[in-house]
Design a protein around this motif. Structure first.
Motif, PDB file in Angstrom:
ATOM      1  N   ALA A  92      11.884  -1.718  65.372  1.00 17.41           N
ATOM      2  CA  ALA A  92      10.492  -2.192  65.440  1.00 17.41           C
ATOM      3  C   ALA A  92       9.786  -1.616  66.663  1.00 17.41           C
ATOM      4  O   ALA A  92       8.615  -1.221  66.591  1.00 17.41           O
ATOM      5  N   LEU A 146      10.964   3.770  60.008  1.00 14.58           N
ATOM      6  CA  LEU A 146      10.665   2.724  59.029  1.00 14.58           C
ATOM      7  C   LEU A 146      11.897   2.378  58.201  1.00 14.58           C
ATOM      8  O   LEU A 146      12.158   1.197  57.939  1.00 14.58           O
ATOM      9  N   LEU A 149      14.070   0.196  60.221  1.00 14.75           N
ATOM     10  CA  LEU A 149      13.523  -1.161  60.295  1.00 14.75           C
ATOM     11  C   LEU A 149      13.699  -1.894  58.973  1.00 14.75           C
ATOM     12  O   LEU A 149      13.990  -3.089  58.959  1.00 14.75           O
ATOM     13  N   ARG A 150      13.521  -1.164  57.874  1.00 16.45           N
ATOM     14  CA  ARG A 150      13.578  -1.778  56.544  1.00 16.45           C
ATOM     15  C   ARG A 150      14.579  -1.014  55.678  1.00 16.45           C
ATOM     16  O   ARG A 150      14.205  -0.212  54.832  1.00 16.45           O
ATOM     17  N   GLU A 152      16.230  -1.673  53.189  1.00 12.00           N
ATOM     18  CA  GLU A 152      16.131  -1.861  51.732  1.00 12.00           C
ATOM     19  C   GLU A 152      15.126  -0.899  51.101  1.00 12.00           C
ATOM     20  O   GLU A 152      15.076  -0.738  49.880  1.00 12.00           O
ATOM     21  N   LEU A 153      14.321  -0.257  51.918  1.00 14.47           N
ATOM     22  CA  LEU A 153      13.245   0.601  51.442  1.00 14.47           C
ATOM     23  C   LEU A 153      13.780   2.012  51.193  1.00 14.47           C
ATOM     24  O   LEU A 153      14.262   2.657  52.120  1.00 14.47           O
ATOM     25  N   ALA A 158       9.339   4.737  51.771  1.00 15.96           N
ATOM     26  CA  ALA A 158       8.986   4.750  53.194  1.00 15.96           C
ATOM     27  C   ALA A 158       8.006   5.882  53.470  1.00 15.96           C
ATOM     28  O   ALA A 158       7.026   5.712  54.209  1.00 15.96           O
ATOM     29  N   HIS A 161       4.611   4.834  52.346  1.00 13.97           N
ATOM     30  CA  HIS A 161       4.029   3.899  53.319  1.00 13.97           C
ATOM     31  C   HIS A 161       3.460   4.657  54.516  1.00 13.97           C
ATOM     32  O   HIS A 161       2.345   4.391  54.961  1.00 13.97           O
ATOM     33  N   ARG A 196       4.880  -2.971  57.430  1.00 11.56           N
ATOM     34  CA  ARG A 196       5.857  -4.057  57.287  1.00 11.56           C
ATOM     35  C   ARG A 196       5.710  -4.820  55.979  1.00 11.56           C
ATOM     36  O   ARG A 196       6.482  -5.711  55.702  1.00 11.56           O
ATOM     37  N   SER A 197       4.697  -4.463  55.150  1.00 11.76           N
ATOM     38  CA  SER A 197       4.470  -5.228  53.928  1.00 11.76           C
ATOM     39  C   SER A 197       5.467  -4.844  52.849  1.00 11.76           C
ATOM     40  O   SER A 197       5.984  -3.732  52.828  1.00 11.76           O
TER      41      SER A 197
END
Length: 197
Positions: A92, A146, A149-150, A152-153, A158, A161, A196-197
């Motif tokens: 983050a 990203l 951070l995520r 699962e993405l 990513a 995004h 972050r959405s």
């Protein structure tokens, strides 16, 4: 030109480098308002008090001016991104540092954003390829941050995004006029939420 480069140059070379920077700033202003194709090298010279022929001491053509502008900002973004990543921190923090680099750019270089958005295609193939390569390298730093951070993405999501956030941030010259601090606050909040959405 950074401070180390300036120290290494003779006073005459320093003056020439400062003059080139003035020319690039004037070119960005004119091209942002009128577009690359509507601006002549003579127009840029007139903006800084240099005759048309005198411009050739600094740049060989209008395309040369555009290439230097867009390569410079692409390198600065890439280098700022690298520095943000190298400072480290949790995912983050790295993503927020990258966002800070880009928000600094959009808050302070609106003319360059406009020129890059509209006139990148006017670059000759070589510099255009180099700009695109620098942009991809910079974007992939964001994608990597990203995904960390995520997790699962998927990387493809990513990437979508990241490019959507770039579109949001780079639209800042077309937003209603606002104070720089407010622009930074609004863009940072919106981009952070989108990532972050």
């Amino acid at each position: 030109m950074d401070q180390q480069e300036a120290v290494a140059l003779t006073p005459r070379a320093q003056a020439k480098a400062r003059r080139r920077d003035e020319i690039l700033d004037a070119a960005a202003r004119l091209m942002a308002r009128r577009g690359f194709h509507a601006v002549r090298l003579d127009d840029i010279g007139a903006e800084v008090g240099i005759s048309g022929p005198g411009m050739y001491r600094y740049f060989s053509s209008k395309e040369d001016v555009l290439a230097e502008m867009l390569l410079d900002i692409s390198r600065r973004l890439r280098d700022g991104g690298r520095a943000a990543v190298e400072r480290g921190g949790d995912p983050a923090e790295v993503l927020d540092a990258l966002l800070g680099v880009h928000v600094d750019f959009v808050a302070t270089e609106p003319d360059l954003i406009s020129v890059q958005f509209r006139d990148l295609g006017a670059l000759p193939a070589g510099p255009r390829h180099e700009v695109r390569s620098l942009q991809r390298e910079y974007a992939e730093m964001w994608v990597d941050a990203l995904v960390r951070l995520r997790p699962e993405l998927p990387a493809v999501d990513a990437r979508a995004h990241v490019h959507a956030v770039f579109g949001l941030l780079n639209s800042s010259p077309r937003l209603p006029s606002m104070a720089e601090a407010e622009l930074r606050r609004v863009l940072t909040a919106m981009a952070s939420a989108a990532l972050r959405s």
